[in-house]
Design an enzyme around this catalytic site. Structure first.
Site, mmCIF file in Angstrom:
data_model
loop_
_atom_site.group_PDB
_atom_site.id
_atom_site.type_symbol
_atom_site.label_atom_id
_atom_site.label_comp_id
_atom_site.label_asym_id
_atom_site.label_seq_id
_atom_site.Cartn_x
_atom_site.Cartn_y
_atom_site.Cartn_z
ATOM 1 N N GLU A 87 -9.089 -1.327 7.458
ATOM 2 C CA GLU A 87 -9.529 -2.703 7.673
ATOM 3 C C GLU A 87 -10.715 -2.671 8.617
ATOM 4 O OE1 GLU A 87 -7.354 -5.348 10.092
ATOM 5 O OE2 GLU A 87 -6.792 -3.844 11.559
ATOM 6 N N GLU A 103 0.860 -1.167 0.000
ATOM 7 C CA GLU A 103 0.000 0.000 0.000
ATOM 8 C C GLU A 103 0.897 1.217 0.000
ATOM 9 O OE1 GLU A 103 -3.950 -1.051 2.594
ATOM 10 O OE2 GLU A 103 -2.604 0.450 3.421
ATOM 11 N N GLU A 132 -11.724 0.594 10.687
ATOM 12 C CA GLU A 132 -10.552 1.438 10.898
ATOM 13 C C GLU A 132 -10.218 2.247 9.642
ATOM 14 O OE1 GLU A 132 -8.101 -0.968 14.304
ATOM 15 O OE2 GLU A 132 -7.390 -1.222 12.253
HETATM 16 P P1 ADP Z 1 -3.479 -4.405 11.795
HETATM 17 O O1 ADP Z 1 -4.391 -5.437 11.250
HETATM 18 O O2 ADP Z 1 -2.148 -4.936 12.125
HETATM 19 O O3 ADP Z 1 -4.113 -3.602 12.869
HETATM 20 P P2 ADP Z 1 -3.875 -2.081 10.072
HETATM 21 O O4 ADP Z 1 -4.087 -2.155 8.606
HETATM 22 O O5 ADP Z 1 -5.043 -1.769 10.913
HETATM 23 O O6 ADP Z 1 -3.209 -3.438 10.554
HETATM 24 O O7 ADP Z 1 -2.727 -1.028 10.356
HETATM 25 C C1 ADP Z 1 -2.207 -0.836 11.644
HETATM 26 C C2 ADP Z 1 -1.541 0.538 11.713
HETATM 27 O O8 ADP Z 1 -0.522 0.674 10.719
HETATM 28 C C3 ADP Z 1 -2.471 1.693 11.448
HETATM 29 O O9 ADP Z 1 -3.120 2.096 12.610
HETATM 30 C C4 ADP Z 1 -1.521 2.756 10.936
HETATM 31 O O10 ADP Z 1 -0.840 3.365 11.986
HETATM 32 C C5 ADP Z 1 -0.498 1.974 10.164
HETATM 33 N N1 ADP Z 1 -0.827 1.914 8.725
HETATM 34 C C6 ADP Z 1 -1.522 0.955 8.093
HETATM 35 N N2 ADP Z 1 -1.621 1.195 6.785
HETATM 36 C C7 ADP Z 1 -0.968 2.357 6.567
HETATM 37 C C8 ADP Z 1 -0.675 3.143 5.396
HETATM 38 N N3 ADP Z 1 -1.084 2.775 4.188
HETATM 39 N N4 ADP Z 1 0.041 4.277 5.551
HETATM 40 C C9 ADP Z 1 0.473 4.660 6.772
HETATM 41 N N5 ADP Z 1 0.251 3.965 7.895
HETATM 42 C C10 ADP Z 1 -0.454 2.819 7.809
HETATM 43 P P1 ADP Z 2 -7.196 -3.745 18.503
HETATM 44 O O1 ADP Z 2 -7.234 -3.773 16.997
HETATM 45 O O2 ADP Z 2 -8.281 -4.492 19.168
HETATM 46 O O3 ADP Z 2 -6.971 -2.408 19.023
HETATM 47 P P2 ADP Z 2 -4.760 -5.105 18.183
HETATM 48 O O4 ADP Z 2 -4.909 -4.928 16.723
HETATM 49 O O5 ADP Z 2 -3.543 -4.593 18.842
HETATM 50 O O6 ADP Z 2 -5.936 -4.495 18.963
HETATM 51 O O7 ADP Z 2 -4.946 -6.652 18.478
HETATM 52 C C1 ADP Z 2 -5.554 -7.129 19.638
HETATM 53 C C2 ADP Z 2 -4.876 -8.371 20.121
HETATM 54 O O8 ADP Z 2 -5.082 -9.415 19.222
HETATM 55 C C3 ADP Z 2 -3.409 -8.211 20.289
HETATM 56 O O9 ADP Z 2 -3.038 -8.921 21.434
HETATM 57 C C4 ADP Z 2 -2.842 -8.847 19.038
HETATM 58 O O10 ADP Z 2 -1.575 -9.389 19.293
HETATM 59 C C5 ADP Z 2 -3.859 -9.891 18.727
HETATM 60 N N1 ADP Z 2 -4.084 -10.103 17.289
HETATM 61 C C6 ADP Z 2 -4.741 -9.303 16.453
HETATM 62 N N2 ADP Z 2 -4.832 -9.858 15.237
HETATM 63 C C7 ADP Z 2 -4.202 -11.026 15.298
HETATM 64 C C8 ADP Z 2 -3.962 -12.071 14.355
HETATM 65 N N3 ADP Z 2 -4.373 -12.024 13.097
HETATM 66 N N4 ADP Z 2 -3.285 -13.145 14.774
HETATM 67 C C9 ADP Z 2 -2.862 -13.224 16.027
HETATM 68 N N5 ADP Z 2 -3.076 -12.280 16.967
HETATM 69 C C10 ADP Z 2 -3.724 -11.200 16.613
HETATM 70 MG MG MG Z 3 -5.790 -2.530 12.707
#
Ligand code: ADP
Ligand code: ADP
Ligand code: MG
Length: 665
Positions: free
Chosen positions: A289, A201, A276
């Site tokens: 997402e 992305e 989000e």
């Molecule tokens: P996850 O499933 O690990 O939560 P997300 O797609 O929600 O993944 O992204 C987690 C964080 O990563 C976001 O809160 C943001 O801070 C950063 N992030 C994700 N995508 C982007 C992007 N395209 N550009 C900048 N920051 C991003």
């Molecule tokens: P939230 O999105 O609820 O704010 P996080 O993205 O940080 O919180 O994830 C919540 C919890 O779930 C964390 O402990 C993270 O490590 C776990 N988690 C989230 N997604 C996954 C995944 N796909 N596989 C394993 N653990 C995950």
């Molecule tokens: Mg996320």
């Protein structure tokens, strides 16, 4: 859909979220069943549940991720439903299906919504198809992406399609880095999420993270409970979340919340979920997402709306109409959540599993704590190091910040390391106070925040800590209410005129003890008089008067015979130097003459060794990779050197202080 009764719910989780869910079950008079891995047998969630079912030992796959065992436990216990919490199986569509196949209600959306949103690539496409804005992206195999290397709009972000929890994301600044990053990202994706599919992305610089809490029932009602802003993140994981977003204009708030509702309507989503977005500097938002589960930071919304989201989840899962309509929801004041972790903010937020010797929560108006513990315990290295969440609610952002500040100061968590001092620094930081935040806030402010952590420590008089420690050490038996009638214990009280060396945070102070009694200590440190008077005693918690000033102090003995003294909101490690203890060294490098020995910084597993004996390395080269707690730690050369010895192989389990590699300058 006819409404069903639920009498008993199995909570397929652990830690604070299991504890929190069980709390609502109690309120609703629904029986609760906890599950636990062997190493969790004494955990709080097991103790408070009506019954607890063992999952045995082994890896997560054998315990909290074992669908069959969890379903069997639920059936055996006679549960009607399963609440998955967050993490673990909460977004596992197979699990939701297995529940249904066994006539158990899965408290969450249907498997199809989970599959759609659990796959970030499909979710992106779904958003595009429904005219929801997303950032530029490229989907393809590693080879296909690499073929476009020269044409990508750097910086780009590599993501795992099945990813979550901030894991497995890599920023790529230019084409030269692409190959290595793609390799590492797909390796992590395969290992952590069982699916090597990655995509890229466009990386938005300085964005904010805004998300919208959704509730949707089986009768076509979809509502939002407003937004949360979660821009304060470390390693893409939220540390502080707040609501309302101090950033959104009223018009944008309306639009973003309606967009989230629209996404849920288009996919016929049911139960609680969070959509989000990232928000750029011009208040353009892009879909990131959707999390198809309850989220870590849901209490922020609960405190503002007064709605118990878990209760609504259960009501929806029973097939009833939601208890609220959009118009009936009002959000009051401002709420801020701080995630309390056992981790070392000064050392790349490395998890710090350890003994926890004293735990005491602040009891104040406007403060809610969702905790996984309620007393001394061990923070395990097998799970996420989050201990609890502190949620503070005030009329305005300023008052919520003020409450948070006070609560953090009075939140006692004595263990090797916590991020409490780090949170205190943020909550005191000008840019945070003025909402000059974006998702790289922590990274950009790291130096400043660490400096302010040190300054806060410097401002506390270590002599006070030294005097308090000695008072406690002399009076330990009395203060802990042990053996108070034992005559031998009295012997301590006629000791006087002693010169004792006390170390506070490793620095020696000579303390000349003039008089020590059960309720007082008089001593001289660096030529100055100190007097400690005990005014109230309650186990590890004491109210004292030091040189005329009243203080609450909290003292506990650590497993290595030091004392942890909590004074003015901070913990100090104290010990007597005349019973010299070994000095602990947490840094993972030892330098002697021309030799540099690299230790493992924590218990884990070596997953990659990049060098062999005789190799010449330069500063920053990754020597090997140690994996621990779902994280890859790159062990990097501190300077140019030659590899003298490689003492580990890929696959080796290592402990703290296991020697990994020796370099010679
Ligand atoms: P996850 O499933 O690990 O939560 P997300 O797609 O929600 O993944 O992204 C987690 C964080 O990563 C976001 O809160 C943001 O801070 C950063 N992030 C994700 N995508 C982007 C992007 N395209 N550009 C900048 N920051 C991003
Ligand atoms: P939230 O999105 O609820 O704010 P996080 O993205 O940080 O919180 O994830 C919540 C919890 O779930 C964390 O402990 C993270 O490590 C776990 N988690 C989230 N997604 C996954 C995944 N796909 N596989 C394993 N653990 C995950
Ligand atoms: Mg996320």
């Amino acid at each position: 859909m006819p409404s069903k009764k639920i009498h008993k719910i199995l909570v397929a989780n652990r830690g604070e979220i299991a504890v929190r869910i069980i709390g609502t079950l109690r309120k609703l008079s629904i029986a609760s069943v906890a599950v636990y891995a062997d190493n969790d047998a004494d955990s709080l969630h097991c103790r408070i549940a009506d019954e607890a079912r063992p999952l045995g030992g082994g890896s997560l796959k054998d315990t909290y991720l074992n669908i069959q065992k969890i379903i069997d436990s639920a059936l055996d216990a006679g549960a009607d439903a399963i609440h998955p919490g967050y993490g673990f199986l909460s977004e596992n569509a197979e699990f939701a299906e297995a529940c249904r196949a066994n006539n158990l209600i899965f408290i969450g959306p249907d498997a199809e919504s989970m599959r759609l949103m659990g796959d970030k690539i499909r979710a992106r496409q779904f958003a595009i198809d429904n005219d929801i804005p997303v950032v530029w992206g490229l989907v393809g195999s590693v080879e296909e992406i690499e073929a476009q290397a020269a044409a990508l709009p750097y910086p780009v972000l590599i993501k795992a399609s099945a990813g979550g929890g901030g894991k497995g994301m890599h920023i790529v600044e230019d084409a030269a880095q692409l190959h290595l990053s793609l390799e590492q990202a797909s390796r992590e994706a395969e290992k952590y999420f069982g699916n090597g599919q990655i995509f890229i992305e466009q990386y938005i610089r300085n964005p904010r993270h805004i998300e919208v809490q959704i509730l949707a029932d089986h009768h076509g009602n979809v509502i939002h409970l407003f937004e949360r802003e979660c821009s304060v993140q470390r390693r893409y994981q939220k540390v502080i979340e707040e609501s309302p977003s101090p950033t959104l204009t009223e018009e944008r708030r309306q639009t973003i919340c309606e967009t989230a509702v629209a996404i849920c309507k288009s996919m016929n989503y049911k139960n609680a979920g969070t959509v989000e977005f990232i928000l750029d500097e011009n208040q353009n938002f892009y879909f990131l997402e959707m999390n198809t589960r309850i989220q870590v930071e849901h209490p922020v919304t609960e405190q503002r709306t007064g709605i118990d989201i878990v209760e609504e989840q259960i009501r929806i899962a029973r097939g009833k109409v939601m208890g609220y309509t959009q118009d009936s929801i009002t959000a009051n004041g401002h709420a801020i959540e701080c995630r309390i972790y056992a981790e070392d903010p000064e050392n790349n937020f490395m998890p710090a599993p350890a003994e926890l010797t004293l735990y005491h929560e602040p009891n104040m108006r406007g403060v809610r704590i969702d905790s996984s513990i309620n007393g001394p315990t061990t923070i395990s290295d097998s799970y996420d190091p989050m201990i609890s969440k502190l949620i503070c609610h005030g009329k305005t952002r300023e008052s919520a910040i003020e409450i948070t500040k006070n609560a953090l100061k009075n939140y006692i968590v004595q263990t090797r390391k916590t991020n409490i001092p780090y949170l205190q620094s943020i909550i005191d930081n000008e840019d945070f106070l003025n909402n000059r935040i974006d998702t790289s806030y922590c990274e950009k402010h790291q130096k400043e925040l660490v400096t302010s952590m040190h300054q806060m420590r410097d401002e506390v008089k270590k002599e006070d800590a030294a005097a308090l420690f000695l008072f406690y050490d002399f009076n330990k038996l009395y203060l802990e209410n042990k053996n108070i009638d034992n005559v031998w214990e009295e012997i301590g009280y006629w000791r006087f005129n002693m010169n004792i060396i006390v170390e506070v945070d490793g620095k020696p102070y000579t303390v000349n003890v003039e008089k020590i009694r059960r309720k007082s200590l008089n001593c001289i440190i660096n030529g100055q008089d100190y007097e400690v008077l005990l005014s109230q005693n309650g186990g590890g918690i004491n109210k004292v008067i030091i040189n005329g000033t009243a203080e609450s102090v909290f003292v506990s003995e650590t497993s290595d015979n030091n004392y942890c003294v909590h004074l003015k909101g901070l913990d100090f490690i104290c010990r007597r130097n005349d019973e010299l203890n070994y000095t602990k060294d947490y840094s993972n490098i030892d330098v002697k003459n021309n030799d540099m020995t690299y230790f493992s910084p924590m218990p884990g597993k070596v997953i990659k060794v990049n060098v062999k004996e005789g190799d010449v390395v330069k500063e920053g080269d990754v020597l090997c990779v140690v994996e621990a707690m779902k994280m890859e730690n790159n062990i990097k050369a501190m300077t140019s050197a030659q590899v003298a010895k490689v003492l580990v192989n890929e696959g080796d389990k290592v402990d703290v202080k296991t020697i990994l590699i020796e370099l010679v300058l």
